[in-house]
Design an enzyme around this catalytic site. Structure first.
Site, short mmCIF file in Angstrom:
data_model
loop_
_atom_site.label_atom_id
_atom_site.label_comp_id
_atom_site.label_asym_id
_atom_site.label_seq_id
_atom_site.Cartn_x
_atom_site.Cartn_y
_atom_site.Cartn_z
N LYS A 1 65.87 116.09 -49.66
CA LYS A 1 65.52 117.52 -49.61
C LYS A 1 66.71 118.32 -49.07
O LYS A 1 67.55 117.77 -48.37
CB LYS A 1 64.35 117.73 -48.63
CG LYS A 1 63.03 117.18 -49.09
CD LYS A 1 62.00 117.35 -47.98
CE LYS A 1 60.66 116.73 -48.36
NZ LYS A 1 59.95 117.46 -49.41
N ARG B 1 51.97 111.05 -53.57
CA ARG B 1 51.04 110.56 -54.61
C ARG B 1 51.10 109.05 -54.73
O ARG B 1 50.12 108.40 -55.10
CB ARG B 1 51.35 111.27 -55.94
CG ARG B 1 52.71 110.99 -56.50
CD ARG B 1 53.14 112.03 -57.51
NE ARG B 1 53.45 113.32 -56.89
CZ ARG B 1 53.80 114.41 -57.55
NH1 ARG B 1 53.90 114.39 -58.87
NH2 ARG B 1 54.05 115.53 -56.91
ZN LIG Z 1 58.16 114.19 -50.45
#
Ligand SMILES: [Zn+2]
Length: 484
Positions: free
Chosen positions: A260, A334
Site C-alpha cells: 500500500k 477475502r
Molecule cells: Zn489488504
C-alpha cells in the site's frame, strides 16, 4: 460514569432536549411548574441537531439541547444529539446532571432509553491507554429522567449500557496498535471472554491451521513472523441451528508484496475491526443471555512482506480445494474469509452466515464513510436487518451480487482470482469472491471498510474504531426466529 433512571431530576444541572420551534417539553413543566427559562436565551437559540446552549435560572443550570425539526427525527438524530451532549459535557464543570427524556419524542420509550444508555456509554469512551495525561471527565452521574419509570425501562437502560460496554471493548481491541493487538492477543481475548461467560472457544495455531488445509490463510500469513490464529467461538444451545458470525482479523495489513502507499498506512491496524465486532457481539449476547446458538469465526493474521511472502501470480488452494490465483496480495481479507467460510460450513452447517470485513476501498468510493455495504444471497432477513439498523442508528446500503459479474473473478490459470475487473464494482468483486465459498447457505456480507473506524469525528462518534455492527447485530439476533 454512572447512569441511572429516575422520575425526577436528581441534579441542579438539567439537560433539556427540544425540537425546533417547540416549547420546553411538558415533562419539564410536570417536574417544575414554575420553571421559567430566560426568554431571550431561548429566542437566541438556533435549534439545529446537536446544538447546545447553557442558561441559568436562580438555582438551576440548564443546557438546551437541539433536536432539529421534529419531522426529521430518527433514532440516528437522537444518537447524534447524545454524542454532541457528551462532547459538551466534557468541558463543563459539574459532577452530575439530569437528562430529561421528553415524552413527546416519537419513539417507543424502552427503545429510546436503551439507545440513550448505549449512546452515552459509546460516546463517553476514550482510548488513552498509551497517554500519561488521561483527560477524564469529572461528570460522575447522569440521571435519565423519564415520565413513567418502570422495570421495563430500567431493563432497557441496563441493556443499552451493556451493549455499549461490549462495543467499547471491541473498539479498544481495534484501537490498540498492531504491535500490541496481534493475532495472539485477539485469541487470548476470545479465550478470556469464553472463560468469563462460560461458552466455548478453540484457537487453532499454525500447525492445526495446516492440518485443516486452510491454504488461503496460510498464504496470507507467510510473510509475517507473527504466528496466525484461527479463533472459533460457540455460544448457546447446540441443538438449535447455528448463526455464524465471521470476522476478518487482519491485525495489520501492509498490502504484502502489492504494498500500500505509506500515507495513512498506520490506519491498517484497523483491518481487524470485523474480528473485534464478532468478539463484541459475543460479549453482548452472553451478557444479555440471548437464547440463540451462535458460532464465531475469526481468522487472524498479519499481511506483511518477507522473502517468504505470497507473490502476485501465486496460486493458493483453499480448505475446500478451490484454486485461487493471487493477482494482488492486498486483496487478502477475502482469502482468509474464504477458508473461514469453508471451515464453518464443514464443522457447524450454520443456517445463516454473517461476515464483517474491512474488505474493500471500493466500498468507500461507492458509499462513503456513513454507510456499510450490505450484500446478501437471500431476502429472508432484509426486513429484520433494516429494522435493526434504524433502531440502532447503524446505517447500511445494499449493493448487488449480479450473475453478470460472476466472470469478473474468473482466472485463466486457476478457478478464481482474488480481484475483479480493474475499476469495475470492486466492492461487488469482494462479495462475489466470498459468494463462491458460501454456496447455498443464507448469507449476509457486510463491507465495513468505510464505517469500522474514522479519522474525523462524525455526528455520533469520535475518532478511532466505532464497533459498527455490534449494536445492530445484537438487535437483529434478539428478534431473529430460527427454528429447527
Ligand atoms: Zn489488504
Amino acid at each position: 460514569m454512572n447512569l441511572a433512571l429516575s422520575s425526577k431530576p436528581q441534579s441542579k444541572f438539567l439537560i433539556i432536549p427540544v425540537f425546533a420551534k417547540e416549547k420546553i417539553p411538558a415533562v419539564v413543566r410536570a417536574i417544575d411548574k414554575n420553571l421559567q427559562l430566560p426568554a431571550l436565551a431561548i429566542a437566541d437559540f438556533k435549534n439545529k441537531l446537536g446544538a447546545a446552549q447553557i442558561v441559568y435560572t436562580q438555582d438551576l443550570r440548564i443546557m438546551i439541547l437541539g433536536l432539529g425539526e421534529r419531522k426529521n427525527f430518527t433514532p440516528a438524530s437522537w444518537r447524534s444529539a447524545i454524542f454532541s451532549l457528551s462532547s459538551r459535557l466534557q468541558g463543563v464543570e459539574a459532577d452530575s446532571c439530569s437528562l430529561i427524556i421528553p415524552s413527546s419524542i416519537p419513539e417507543r420509550p424502552d427503545a429510546l432509553v436503551e439507545l440513550t444508555g448505549f449512546a452515552l456509554t459509546h460516546s463517553s469512551y476514550q482510548f488513552n491507554e498509551y497517554k500519561k495525561d488521561k483527560k477524564l471527565s469529572k461528570l460522575g452521574q447522569i440521571d435519565i429522567v423519564v415520565k413513567n419509570k418502570s422495570k421495563k425501562l430500567e431493563k432497557a437502560l441496563t441493556n443499552g449500557i451493556t451493549i455499549g460496554l461490549a462495543a467499547n471493548e471491541s473498539r479498544s481491541l481495534a484501537n490498540h496498535p498492531g504491535n500490541h493487538a496481534t493475532p495472539t492477543t485477539l485469541a487470548n481475548h476470545a479465550l478470556a471472554l469464553a472463560k468469563k461467560y462460560k461458552f466455548s472457544c478453540t484457537v487453532l495455531e499454525p500447525k492445526e491451521i495446516e492440518k485443516e488445509k486452510m491454504g488461503l490463510l496460510m498464504g496470507v500469513s507467510r510473510g509475517s513472523d507473527e504466528p496466525s490464529r484461527f479463533i472459533v467461538l460457540e455460544y448457546g444451545p447446540k441443538k438449535k441451528p447455528a448463526v455464524a458470525l465471521v470476522g476478518k482479523g487482519l491485525t495489520f495489513d501492509s498490502g504484502g508484496i502489492s504494498i500500500k502507499p505509506s500515507e495513512r498506512m498506520e490506519e491498517m491496524k484497523y483491518d481487524m475491526c470485523g474480528g473485534a465486532d464478532v468478539l463484541g457481539i459475543f460479549q453482548a449476547a452472553a451478557e444479555l443471555n440471548l437464547p440463540i446458538h451462535l458460532v464465531g469465526i475469526i481468522p487472524s493474521t498479519e499481511n506483511l512482506i518477507s522473502g517468504k511472502a505470497t507473490k502476485p501470480g501465486d496460486i493458493l488452494v483453499s480448505k475446500s480445494g478451490v484454486t485461487v490465483e493471487i493477482i494482488n496480495t492486498d486483496a487478502e481479507g477475502r482469502l482468509i474469509l474464504g477458508d473461514a467460510i469453508d471451515y464453518v460450513k464443514a464443522h457447524f452447517d450454520p443456517r445463516l452466515i454473517i461476515d464483517y470485513a474491512t474488505l474493500t476501498g471500493a466500498v468507500l468510493v461507492a458509499l462513503g464513510d456513513e454507510y456499510t455495504g450490505f450484500f446478501s444471497n437471500t431476502k429472508k432477513y432484509d426486513r429484520l436487518f433494516a429494522q435493526a439498523s434504524t433502531r440502532t442508528a447503524e446505517k447500511f446500503w445494499p449493493l448487488p451480487l449480479p450473475v453478470e459479474y460472476e466472470d469478473h473473478i474468473k482466472s485463466s490459470v486457476a478457478e478464481i482470482r482474488n480481484v475483479g475487473e480493474r475499476g469495475l464494482a470492486g466492492a461487488t468483486a469482494g462479495g462475489m469472491f466470498l459468494k463462491h465459498f458460501v454456496g447455498e447457505t443464507d448469507w449476509i456480507h457486510l463491507d465495513i471498510a468505510g464505517t469500522a473506524w474514522t479519522m474525523r469525528p462524525k455526528s455520533y462518534t469520535g475518532i478511532g474504531a466505532t464497533a459498527w455492527g455490534v449494536y445492530l447485530t445484537v438487535d437483529f439476533l434478539r428478534n431473529l426466529k430460527i427454528t429447527n
